[in-house]
Design a protein around this motif. Structure first.
Motif, short mmCIF file in Angstrom:
data_model
loop_
_atom_site.label_atom_id
_atom_site.label_comp_id
_atom_site.label_asym_id
_atom_site.label_seq_id
_atom_site.Cartn_x
_atom_site.Cartn_y
_atom_site.Cartn_z
N TYR A 17 11.18 -10.28 1.99
CA TYR A 17 10.35 -9.69 0.96
C TYR A 17 10.21 -10.64 -0.23
CZ TYR A 17 8.52 -4.99 1.19
OH TYR A 17 7.72 -3.91 1.42
N THR B 16 5.86 -0.94 -16.27
CA THR B 16 6.58 -1.74 -15.28
C THR B 16 5.83 -2.98 -14.82
OG1 THR B 16 5.69 -0.31 -13.55
CG2 THR B 16 7.91 0.19 -14.35
N THR B 17 4.50 -2.97 -14.98
CA THR B 17 3.77 -4.14 -14.50
C THR B 17 3.03 -4.85 -15.62
OG1 THR B 17 1.81 -2.85 -13.98
CG2 THR B 17 3.41 -3.12 -12.22
N GLU C 13 10.66 -2.83 -10.51
CA GLU C 13 10.77 -1.75 -11.49
C GLU C 13 9.75 -0.66 -11.21
OE1 GLU C 13 10.34 -3.29 -15.39
OE2 GLU C 13 11.46 -1.61 -16.28
N LEU C 14 8.53 -1.10 -10.86
CA LEU C 14 7.48 -0.14 -10.53
C LEU C 14 7.92 0.69 -9.33
CD1 LEU C 14 4.57 1.00 -10.72
CD2 LEU C 14 3.88 -0.83 -9.16
N LEU D 37 3.47 4.74 -16.59
CA LEU D 37 4.53 4.19 -15.74
C LEU D 37 4.13 2.80 -15.21
CD1 LEU D 37 6.33 6.38 -13.10
CD2 LEU D 37 5.68 4.05 -12.54
N GLU E 169 6.81 -12.74 -1.87
CA GLU E 169 6.39 -12.71 -3.27
C GLU E 169 6.38 -14.11 -3.85
OE1 GLU E 169 8.95 -9.92 -5.29
OE2 GLU E 169 8.67 -8.50 -3.66
N PHE F 261 -4.27 -5.63 1.18
CA PHE F 261 -3.84 -4.27 1.47
C PHE F 261 -3.00 -3.71 0.32
CE2 PHE F 261 -0.67 -1.29 2.98
CZ PHE F 261 -1.42 -0.36 3.67
N HIS F 262 -2.00 -4.51 -0.09
CA HIS F 262 -1.11 -4.04 -1.15
C HIS F 262 -1.89 -3.80 -2.44
CE1 HIS F 262 2.34 -4.38 1.30
NE2 HIS F 262 2.31 -5.70 1.41
N PHE G 213 -3.89 -0.65 -2.02
CA PHE G 213 -2.97 0.49 -2.01
C PHE G 213 -2.54 0.84 -3.44
CE2 PHE G 213 0.86 2.84 -1.65
CZ PHE G 213 0.89 3.42 -0.40
N LEU G 214 -2.08 -0.18 -4.15
CA LEU G 214 -1.58 0.06 -5.50
C LEU G 214 -2.69 0.52 -6.43
CD1 LEU G 214 1.08 -2.66 -6.32
CD2 LEU G 214 1.40 -0.24 -5.87
N VAL H 259 -3.10 4.15 -5.92
CA VAL H 259 -1.98 4.92 -6.48
C VAL H 259 -2.06 4.92 -8.01
CG1 VAL H 259 0.52 5.12 -6.68
CG2 VAL H 259 -0.52 4.53 -4.48
N GLY I 23 5.10 4.93 -3.41
CA GLY I 23 4.88 3.50 -3.59
C GLY I 23 4.90 2.72 -2.29
N ALA I 24 5.40 3.37 -1.24
CA ALA I 24 5.48 2.77 0.10
C ALA I 24 5.96 1.33 0.03
CB ALA I 24 4.13 2.89 0.80
N SER I 25 5.38 0.49 0.87
CA SER I 25 5.87 -0.89 0.91
C SER I 25 5.16 -1.76 -0.11
CB SER I 25 5.70 -1.45 2.31
OG SER I 25 4.33 -1.42 2.67
N SER I 26 4.16 -1.19 -0.79
CA SER I 26 3.34 -2.03 -1.66
C SER I 26 3.89 -2.16 -3.09
CB SER I 26 1.92 -1.45 -1.74
OG SER I 26 1.33 -1.46 -0.46
N ALA I 27 4.58 -1.10 -3.55
CA ALA I 27 4.94 -1.07 -4.97
C ALA I 27 5.78 -2.26 -5.38
CB ALA I 27 5.64 0.23 -5.31
N HIS I 28 6.77 -2.61 -4.54
CA HIS I 28 7.60 -3.68 -5.08
C HIS I 28 7.06 -5.07 -4.83
CE1 HIS I 28 10.73 -4.23 -1.69
NE2 HIS I 28 9.80 -3.45 -1.24
N VAL I 29 5.86 -5.13 -4.23
CA VAL I 29 5.15 -6.40 -4.27
C VAL I 29 4.76 -6.68 -5.72
CG1 VAL I 29 3.06 -7.61 -3.53
CG2 VAL I 29 4.31 -6.16 -1.91
N ALA I 30 4.37 -5.60 -6.41
CA ALA I 30 4.00 -5.75 -7.82
C ALA I 30 5.24 -5.92 -8.69
CB ALA I 30 3.19 -4.55 -8.28
N SER I 31 6.18 -5.02 -8.56
CA SER I 31 7.44 -5.17 -9.29
C SER I 31 8.48 -4.20 -8.79
CB SER I 31 7.23 -5.03 -10.80
OG SER I 31 7.63 -3.76 -11.25
#
Lengths: 663, 296, 190
Positions: C97, C185-186, B53-54, C181, C101, C119-120, C123-124, C127, B43-51
């Motif tokens: 952080y 979560t999202t 929990e993710l 998953l 957000e 970018f995010h 990236f997401l 994934v 998830g690197a640094s991007s996942a918790h931009v979304a959530s």
């Protein structure tokens, strides 16, 4: 049938606004055994006390319950009042209607009901109270002072001047403590040793003071007025009576590379040494860890050089037992070492030093005769950065408190640097300037305005070495956090003042409390600042918390006054609320079966045992015996005793049960 | 010996040479790498931009897969993956409630017992073997560069000391290298900025590190982080432009450097994939200590 | 400059939200500046970390907005140097952080942050689709989103020559598990 009086206090609005005080008094009148009840606005006032006295006479009362504030506040007041009226003091009890009721509940009928219950408990208790007499304990009229820094010196001199004997114990070979290491003192810049040395000589010459240096407290037992202390007098390997202090031995010692702790490791000393030139006593010590002789090599050069044959390689530690009535703890502090600063190089950069090391450089008696040099290459530094709050006010480093002395000594250091080297640049990183004290803030302003010291408000994040310079990375928070980088020749950490090493063990030996940081705790932060949590043991100076010289001296004199007051009496009156093992007629003698569980459980070592013998000296029974001088009335033995052979005067099982049953 | 292996996305593409050299060195050290079956991106640094929990769930799935495969320790060579997985491991350890919650999201049980190790922590265990498997001729002055994620946050990394760490220096010294004493070991290379159009700042930050290493006369920078390697190696043209100097100091993964010291074929270590050519000068001659020195 | 009166204080200030979500208590900051002193990018920020925390301490709408609109919060490298040295152990990277957000949520994010957001997302997206990152796919997506079509083009071809870029994605086998998953979560498949 008892004839008790109940007196209910309004305590102004404190009780009166929440509890229906008149109702309480009215209802108490009908309690069995109560002959009189009334309420009054302020019972602790003179008219209030007179009301109690009059009622005792008028109604021929044999016991009194005062329903008022906490007994910690006014129990002595009311007990004195009933004594004036001819009753035994212990026939008076206090029901706490303020802290236990009115302050913790809203106004309601149930609150008043609770108040009545609280009074009822005490009524049932007083019915079963017995007159008690205070215990008279003889006092040993001498004092022990632990620590020979300025705090200990001042306390010892004051006590000795009042005519009492003082035994002074100092761990290091000489008196003086940290004050002897200091260069000049703020805010007057007078030489520390010049004002301290005469005091050290006074101690050594005082007819009432026995000075034991190179000695430590080994064991303490007893209680206020009656302490028994074992002191370990470590072997100096030098006969103090024969030594003339000529210093011949020092010159001949071939071991020259021992880090000199008086100079904070900035110079080397020999294996036989006197900590500093003006040391009191001026008697050397052989450091057996570094002496060749004690490391199994052949050497006796010091002994050969001694004209009076004072060197005694076979000297042994001595245990000296003394009895004293009071103890003053004046064990001082230590500073946080540079190794505790990962971000400043873990102590690996030689030119990052502590404030105490800077003092040695600045001192005329120091390793450089007062010239400010830096450890790495002995050069005079041009740019010196001083970091206030190094480790202090730093929760991450375990020190949340302000070390109090650093703001002032840092200003002094920067000033001394500028005085000694006019071209030098001095920078001070600080968070706040705390300079409350007579002429203190003026002193700091002088450093800034007259001596041109540059103050930068911010902490330093990191120090590293580059091209022979120390790169100091800080920020100026007055410029909104703008990064500041200074290439320095030397950095001085005003490192946090910490409890002295060994402080925890000593506190345990003395049974005195410590605060979460390990400093000795005072009995009350405001009203009993120089007493410890143990009666008869007092404190002075930086062992309680970091403090400067004027405050330390003031506190030492205060502790001495407390000691003098204690020693001015031949006996000490103690509350008779102590436990006792019961006695019965033969052949039972006592309910005690002699299991002596209580002996091991007693936290005050107050319980021993005695043998009951017949006329011919045959032992009939062994039973526990409680020393009323040592007993603190905690009740541990009472609850532990399986045969109910022990009872606590003033809090007997019968009284407690009666209180509970009344509810 | 065997250990769980989490290569992570970088090691399958842009940091392929790290994966290649890790495998080669571990083979020499007799350490069997058991790749976590069907692992997914951390998830690197991007996942918790979304959530949040993710982010936690993506990491936890890998831990759960490791646990299911009977692996109680996993090696994550990528410092970023290590940091993310370790933070999840620390967060979930001794927290059955959280484990339960995350297990439901992931659809797999996880009990909280998998420990995540970085490359240095694993190599530290093999210092003796490393010394034994090398002929000590790799006497190069190297600058051991740790970056941020191997030591910070301390609660997550739980490794080495936070300032001036020593583990990599000791590992390299065991292989015969001469680590230099320098002050940029844990300075940030600026990876966090690559996602915002401030590449000049990255060049600035990475440039300071390259310049410092060169100044201390190191012939190579050694790292255990693909982000750091990329910034110091791949961004070298920008760095040199920024510094107005031509720095040719190569940036090696710690396993590449160890591999060279062990005499492994450079091709197997992926040296040809490094952007700055890996050309090390002849190592300094060995200083022979005389018997006199030994005695005193 | 903004004048502060008692009435300007909000009940749901950013500081409050931060404490709630991240557990970081901003009132613990005593403004020593050690964070800024060690921050690799403090010199490049219009307001370094300590000033960001200071503004938030006021709990005023004006200052909160100023923080959210700043570029500073996007420059934080998450290198954790400030946190590891903070005498009060304040987790500033975590605050940064959160602020990013929040800035996006409130539509106040600094224009320069668009790339980061893109970018995010890219990236997401990669994934979510493959379970692992497919670098080329992600980069193409990112370039389309940002319009930086030709940035790093030569670098890209060099990377390809070095065998460092995979043309085809190597995803996880159990794609359904990853999709689930993401969904749980999202709330969407992203």
């Amino acid at each position: 049938m008892s004839r008790l009086g109940v007196f209910v206090c309004h305590c102004g609005e404190n009780i009166g606004a929440t509890v229906d005080v008149t109702e309480v008094a009215e209802r108490c009148k009908h309690m069995p055994g109560v002959a009189h009840a009334e309420d009054y606005k302020y019972l602790c006032s003179n008219p209030g006390q007179n009301k109690i006295k009059q009622a005792i006479e008028e109604h021929q009362l044999d016991g009194v319950v005062v329903a008022a504030c906490s007994p910690r506040m006014h129990e002595p007041t009311f007990r004195r009042a009933v004594t004036d009226a001819g009753l035994n003091a212990y026939m008076c009890e206090v029901a706490n209607l303020r802290e236990h009721c009115s302050w913790v509940h809203e106004k309601a009928d149930s609150t008043t009901e609770k108040a009545i219950d609280l009074v009822r408990l005490q009524v049932e208790k007083v019915k079963r109270n017995k007159p008690l007499d205070t215990i008279q304990v003889p006092i040993t009229r001498s004092a022990l002072v632990i620590g020979g820094g300025i705090a200990g010196i001042q306390a010892a001199l004051d006590i000795a001047d009042s005519g009492h004997k003082v035994i002074m114990v100092e761990r290091s070979p000489a008196l003086g403590g940290h004050m002897a290491q200091l260069s000049e003192t703020f805010p007057t810049l007078d030489c520390s040793q010049c004002i301290l040395t005469p005091r050290m000589v006074d101690v050594s010459r005082h007819p009432n003071i026995t000075l034991l240096t190179y000695s430590e407290v080994e064991h303490v037992e007893g209680f206020i007025g009656n302490f028994k202390v074992a002191i370990r007098k470590r072997a100096r390997m030098v006969d103090e009576d024969l030594c003339t202090g000529c210093g011949e031995c020092l010159q001949k010692c071939p071991t020259k590379n021992v880090a000199d702790s008086f100079n904070e490791g900035l110079s080397m000393r020999r294996a036989i040494y006197v900590p500093f030139a003006q040391a009191v006593p001026n008697i050397p010590v052989i450091d057996t860890e570094n002496c060749r002789k004690f490391q199994g090599k052949k050497c006796d050069r010091c002994a050969k050089a001694c004209p009076t044959k004072a060197i005694k390689f076979d000297q042994k530690d001595q245990i000296i037992n003394v009895e004293v009535g009071a103890i003053v703890v004046a064990t001082g502090y230590q500073v946080m070492g540079t190794e505790r600063f990962p971000e400043y190089g873990y102590g690996t950069y030689p030119d990052v030093i502590t404030g105490l090391q800077f003092e040695r450089y600045a001192s005329a008696s120091g390793p450089t005769q007062g010239v400010i040099k830096r450890p790495s290459d002995g050069k005079e530094p041009e740019t010196v950065v001083f970091l206030a709050c190094s480790g202090s006010r730093d929760a991450a480093k375990g020190v949340k408190y302000c070390s109090k002395i650093c703001c002032m000594y840092t200003a002094k250091h920067a000033m001394l640097l500028k005085h000694k080297n006019h071209h030098a640049k001095a920078y001070v990183f600080y968070m706040d300037i705390r300079s409350a004290g007579k002429n203190y803030d003026e002193f700091v302003r002088r450093a800034i305005e007259e001596d041109g010291v540059k103050y930068i408000r911010g902490r330093v994040s990191r120090i590293y070495e580059e091209d022979g310079k120390l790169i100091v990375k800080g920020a100026d928070t007055l410029l909104g956090g703008e990064p500041v980088e200074i290439k320095a020749d030397m950095v001085v950490l005003a490192s946090a003042a910490l409890p002295n090493h060994g402080q925890g063990e000593l506190a345990q030996k003395l049974h005195v409390g410590t605060d979460p940081y390990g400093f000795v705790a005072e009995a009350h932060p405001k009203l009993r600042p120089v007493e410890t949590t143990s009666a008869g043991i007092f404190l002075a100076g930086a062992c309680q918390s970091p403090r400067d010289i004027p405050e330390t001296v003031g506190q030492a004199s205060a502790a001495a006054a407390k000691v003098t007051a204690l020693l001015s009496r031949s006996h000490l009156a103690r509350e008779p609320l102590v436990a006792e093992v019961n006695r019965k007629p033969a052949p039972q003698f006592s309910d005690c079966t002699g299991c002596l569980l209580c002996e091991t459980a007693c936290p005050y070592q107050a319980i021993g045992h005695e043998e009951i013998k017949d006329r011919n000296g045959n032992v009939l029974k062994t039973v526990a015996k409680i020393n009323p001088g040592l007993c603190q009335g905690c009740g541990t033995c009472v609850s532990l005793c399986r045969t109910k052979a022990i009872d606590l005067h003033g809090y007997s099982n019968e009284q407690i049960f009666a209180e509970i049953m009344s509810l | 010996m065997r250990i769980g292996y989490y290569p992570g996305c970088s090691l399958t593409s842009s940091a392929r040479e790290y994966d290649e050299s890790v495998r080669a060195v571990c083979e020499v050290l007799d350490l069997t790498l058991v790749e976590i079956p069907d692992w997914n991106c951390c998830g690197a640094s991007s996942a918790h931009v979304a959530s949040e929990e993710l982010a936690l769930s993506l990491r936890a799935r890998n831990l759960a897969l490791a646990e299911a495969a009977g692996l109680d320790e996993i090696l994550a060579p990528c410092a970023a993956c290590f940091s993310r997985l370790a933070s999840a491991s620390v967060e979930l350890a001794d927290n059955p409630q959280k484990c339960q919650a995350v297990s439901e999201v992931v659809g797999m049980p996880y009990s909280g017992g998998v420990k995540v190790l970085n490359m240095l922590a694993v190599l530290e265990r093999f210092k003796d073997e490393i010394a034994a498997k090398t002929d000590q001729s790799f006497r190069h002055k190297v600058a051991c560069y740790y970056g941020c994620l191997l030591v910070r946050p301390t609660k997550v990394a739980q490794f080495d000391r936070v300032e001036d760490p020593q583990s990599m220096d000791q590992i390299m010294a065991a292989a015969g290298a001469k680590p230099v004493r320098w002050s940029s070991k844990t300075e940030c290379c600026g990876t966090g900025l690559s996602t915002i159009t401030r590449t000049e700042l990255v060049a600035n930050l990475s440039g300071r590190i390259v310049a410092d290493a060169a100044k201390r006369e190191a012939v190579a920078i050694v790292t255990a982080c693909p982000m750091c390697q990329t910034n110091l190696d791949m961004r070298r043209p920008e760095i040199n432009q920024k510094l107005q100097e031509e720095h040719r100091i190569p940036v090696l993964y710690v396993t590449q450097a160890l591999g060279l010291a062990m005499g492994i074929d450079p091709q197997r270590l992926g040296l040809h994939r490094n952007m700055v050519p890996v050309e090390l000068p002849e190592p300094e001659p060995e200083v022979v200590t005389t018997d006199d020195d030994d005695e005193d | 400059m903004s004048s502060i009166s008692h009435h300007d204080r909000q009940t749901t200030s950013l500081a409050n939200k931060i404490q709630e979500v991240t557990g970081v208590a901003l009132q613990n900051c005593y403004q020593c500046g050690k964070c800024a002193a060690g921050c690799p990018v403090a010199g490049d920020m219009e307001m370094p970390s300590c000033q960001v925390l200071r503004l938030l301490q006021y709990e005023s709408p004006d200052y909160d907005r100023r923080v959210l609109e700043s570029e500073s919060i996007w420059l934080c490298l998450s290198c954790d140097t400030c946190h590891s040295r903070c005498p009060q152990t304040i987790n500033t990277p975590k605050v940064m952080y959160f602020l990013r957000e929040e800035a996006v949520r409130q539509g106040l994010a600094h224009p320069k942050s668009k790339d980061a957001q893109a970018f995010h997302k890219a990236f997401l997206g990669s994934v979510a689709r493959h379970g692992r990152l497919h670098e080329i796919g992600m980069l193409m997506n990112y370039k389309v989103r940002t319009g930086h079509l030709f940035q790093d083009m030569t670098l890209g071809s060099k990377l390809y020559q070095k065998g460092k870029l995979e043309l085809l994605p190597h995803g996880v086998k159990d794609k359904a598990a990853v999709k689930k998953l993401f969904k749980r979560t999202t709330g969407n498949k992203e």
